[in-house]
Structures are given as C-alpha cells and as structure tokens.
Design an enzyme around this catalytic site. Structure first.
Site, PDB file in Angstrom:
ATOM      1  CG  HIS A  74      -0.287   0.072   2.549  1.00 23.38           C
ATOM      2  ND1 HIS A  74      -0.012   1.266   3.185  1.00 23.38           N
ATOM      3  CD2 HIS A  74       0.146  -0.899   3.383  1.00 23.38           C
ATOM      4  CE1 HIS A  74       0.556   1.023   4.361  1.00 23.38           C
ATOM      5  NE2 HIS A  74       0.667  -0.287   4.499  1.00 23.38           N
ATOM      6  CG  ASP A  76      -3.136   3.741   2.489  1.00 23.00           C
ATOM      7  OD1 ASP A  76      -2.532   2.730   2.072  1.00 23.00           O
ATOM      8  OD2 ASP A  76      -4.028   3.690   3.352  1.00 23.00           O
ATOM      9  CG  ASP A 107       3.064   0.712   7.964  1.00 23.29           C
ATOM     10  OD1 ASP A 107       2.839  -0.063   7.015  1.00 23.29           O
ATOM     11  OD2 ASP A 107       2.245   0.924   8.871  1.00 23.29           O
ATOM     12  CD  GLU A 142      -2.532  -1.674   5.828  1.00 25.38           C
ATOM     13  OE1 GLU A 142      -2.445  -2.652   6.597  1.00 25.38           O
ATOM     14  OE2 GLU A 142      -2.189  -0.527   6.170  1.00 25.38           O
ATOM     15  CD  GLU A 143      -1.383   2.497   7.587  1.00 26.55           C
ATOM     16  OE1 GLU A 143      -2.117   2.222   8.563  1.00 26.55           O
ATOM     17  OE2 GLU A 143      -0.188   2.165   7.527  1.00 26.55           O
ATOM     18  CD  GLU A 171       1.687  -3.859   5.937  1.00 28.12           C
ATOM     19  OE1 GLU A 171       2.424  -3.138   6.651  1.00 28.12           O
ATOM     20  OE2 GLU A 171       0.594  -3.475   5.489  1.00 28.12           O
TER      21      GLU A 171
END
Length: 396
Positions: A74, A76, A107, A142-143, A171
């Site tokens: 991801h 975001d 992340d 994702e966040e 991740e």
C-alpha cells in the site's frame, strides 16, 4: 532499457508523495510510471462505497505464463501529525546519518520500493521471458477503512481471470533487525460493546433505582475469568482486552441508567467470529442469570484468523533471508491485522519487510543499508522462484 532505480531513490520518490489515506498523493502515479517503463501493463481502478471515500488502486502485470508471483503493498500512510515535531519534512525523504526519513519510510513505502527495485534488477538480468509472471497489487486504502482497497481490487482481478500462485506482502515484520521474522498468518480481530441496563434514580433512594455498574463489573469479570484458549501450534492464546468502561454520569448523586464496556479480542485459528460470539454470550448468560439485564453488540469484522502453512514457498523465502542475513527467520502470526487477510483468499501469502520500530511515529525512518539488504533478499527470492521447481509450483 528502462532505468534501474535504487531502492533508496524509489523510497524517496514515494515518500515525497503526500499520500495520507485516502489521498493518492501522486504515489500510485509515480509507481505506475516506474512499472510501465519496465514493461508492465498498469491499470488504476477506483472503487467506491457509500459512506466511505473513493480510493485509487494499482494493478500491474508482466507476463502471462505460470507461475505468477504477486507482490502486494500500500502507498497510503497515516497522517504525520505536527510536522514541526519532525527533524525533517515528513514528506521530504531526507537522508541523515545513513537513514532516510519520512512518513511511510517503514510502513510501507520502503518495503514496496524494495520489491520494485528487486524486480527492475531481476528483469534487467533475465529479460521478460523469465518463466512466469509478476504482478503488483497496490492499494491506497490499507491505513483507512480497508473497504475500497485490496479486497475489491482482488475481486476486480478475479473477475478478469487473473490468478496468482503465491504472494509477498512487504509489510514491516521485523521487531529489531532485518531477517528476524516472517509473518505466515494473522490473528483475527473482533470488537464488541457490552451494555448493562439499570434504572436511573437518586442515590439516597437506591430501592427505587437499579445500579448497572455492579452488573457491568460482574459480567466483565465473567468474560475475563477463564482464558479463551491455550493457543495453537502457530498462534498465541486468544486475548480479550477491555478498552473502555463508560457510564457518562456527571452527577455524584444520581444512579446511572446504564453502563457500557467495549472490548477487543485478538483471536487465533480455533475461532470464527460466530463461534466466538456464541462463547461470549454463553459466559454472559451464565453470569447474568436473572439478576443482570444486558445487551451485547458485536461489530461486523473482516479480520479473520488465517495461516499459510510452512510449505516450500515459505521455506524458499526463509532460505533467501538466511542467505542474505545469516539468520533463519521465525515464522510468526503476531501483530495486528493487514491486507494479507484478504489476499489469503486468492493464494498463499507471506509478509516480510523492514524493521517496524518507527512506523507511525514522529521521525519515521529506515537505514539505507536495510533497504539495500531487503532488495537483495527479494531479488534472491525472484531468482529462486523463476522458473522454480516442480515441488514448489505443483498444481499451479
């Protein structure tokens, strides 16, 4: 021949895109441009859902042959908070003392950059006919609520006939040093609110009221009295934690009419949300009897416990990590949820990425040396996976 960008340059390029969820911030456009230059067919589907923000996503594929290795992530990020509290611009990608700073460095823009750098280097050495296919599946959700991201992107891909054999999700999985840990599964997550109903009244006349607080304490104690389970081979014991107890009573001379407690359970593969709710109600009914009136509201969840069996693919990744770091990684199911919970419906998925100590913090940062080493690990995985051996891709 497309330019082979370093993992540092790719990480900086992604960090400099202010892609605070659900904003795309230019990050998917940047990544898509890099992959298109490398020969990938890139698509950017946008998904919507009432009550949630529209989300941009990216799907890119090179090749049509089997096996197909899916690389996921991801772009975001969580908000940086007070930018003045950072040593450097949170979207600057500044390198200081051998570390690159910025929101998403860990992340997970750094991990996604390493996957991309490894693929670029692999293609430069092997060319487009490497005995399989590579696909990127990247979301901007994702966040956030995780409604218009990976779960819908997978369904969109499946409707087009896309199939995958294995997946790496980059991740941050390592607690202290690169190479410690692969995630081969995740616990499920279930949240519920317990409400005990009473009768409001004056504290001087308790016989005219019914105080719900003792009942809440009684029922909460019943939920916590016995462990839910003792764990399994690959999972710790399921854990229930009360996160808030609320009465909302500003007056000291009034018995409240109700009291609430909210709790979250991180559960292992012994449970489903349905079986877990049944066990909660069994315990509550037994403790409440006819003395306590309560209601239990269990929130819908898409976070189910799952496990990727330690098969030849897991061992392939573990071997690549050991070859580059000298350390055999532990196979873990600890931590919170991730988009792996959706990907596991499409193919076996493992998670491996950077050290997660500064994720979501002020001055999030990653050593440049770790970016280079993670890229080398992913490159070794690609070299071993394609064309692969019959055991690894049996049934593909």
């Amino acid at each position: 021949m497309p330019e082979i960008l370093s993992p540092l340059a790719l990480t900086q390029g992604l960090i400099r895109c202010p892609s605070v969820t659900p904003s795309e911030g230019g990050a998917l456009a940047y990544l898509g441009g890099v992959l298109a230059q490398a020969g990938f067919a890139v698509e950017r589907p946008v998904f919507s859902e009432p009550g949630t923000p529209d989300v941009e996503n990216l799907y890119a594929r090179l090749g049509t042959a089997n096996p197909c290795l899916l690389l996921a992530g991801h772009t975001d990020v969580v908000p940086p908070g007070d930018a003045a509290a950072w040593r450097h611009d949170p979207f600057g990608g500044i390198v200081e003392a051998g570390e690159v700073h910025g929101r998403g460095a860990v992340d997970m823009k750094g991990g996604l950059a390493c996957l991309t750098a490894a693929v670029l280097d692999f293609l430069a050495a092997r060319g487009p006919d490497f005995g399989g296919s590579i696909a990127f599946l990247v979301t901007g959700d994702e966040e956030g609520p995780a409604v218009n991201g990976t779960v819908k992107l997978l369904a969109w891909a499946a409707a087009r006939g896309e199939r995958f054999d294995h997946c790496i999700l980059a991740e941050p999985t390592n607690p202290e040093r690169l190479g410690e840990m692969i995630k081969i599964g995740r616990r499920g997550s279930l949240t519920a609110t317990l409400t005990v109903h009473g009768v409001q009244g004056h504290v001087a006349y308790p016989h005219l009221a019914e105080n719900p607080i003792p009942g809440l304490v009684r029922l909460a104690g019943a939920l916590l009295a016995e462990p839910l389970d003792g764990g399994t081979q690959h999972f710790d014991a399921s854990n229930l934690e009360f996160t808030t107890l609320d009465v909302g009573n500003p007056a000291t001379n009034v018995i409240p009419g109700q009291a609430q407690g909210t709790f979250n359970i991180r559960f292992n593969d012994l449970w489903t949300p349905e079986s877990l709710e049944a066990e909660l109600r069994r315990r509550l009914d037994a403790a409440a009897g006819n003395a306590v009136r309560y209601s239990l509201a269990v929130r819908p969840t898409n976070s189910l416990a799952f496990l990727t069996q330690p098969d030849p693919f897991v061992q392939l990744v573990a071997g690549a990590i050991e070859a580059e770091t000298g350390e055999r990684p532990a196979l873990s199911t600890t931590g919170g949820t991730s988009d792996a919970r959706f990907i596991k419906e499409a193919c076996p998925v493992i998670e491996f990425g950077l050290v997660g100590q500064t994720m979501h913090q002020v001055d999030e940062r990653v050593p440049v040396a770790d970016l280079a080493r993670l890229t080398a690990i992913f490159r070794r995985v690609l070299d071993t996976y394609f064309p692969g051996d019959a055991a690894l891709h049996e049934g593909a």
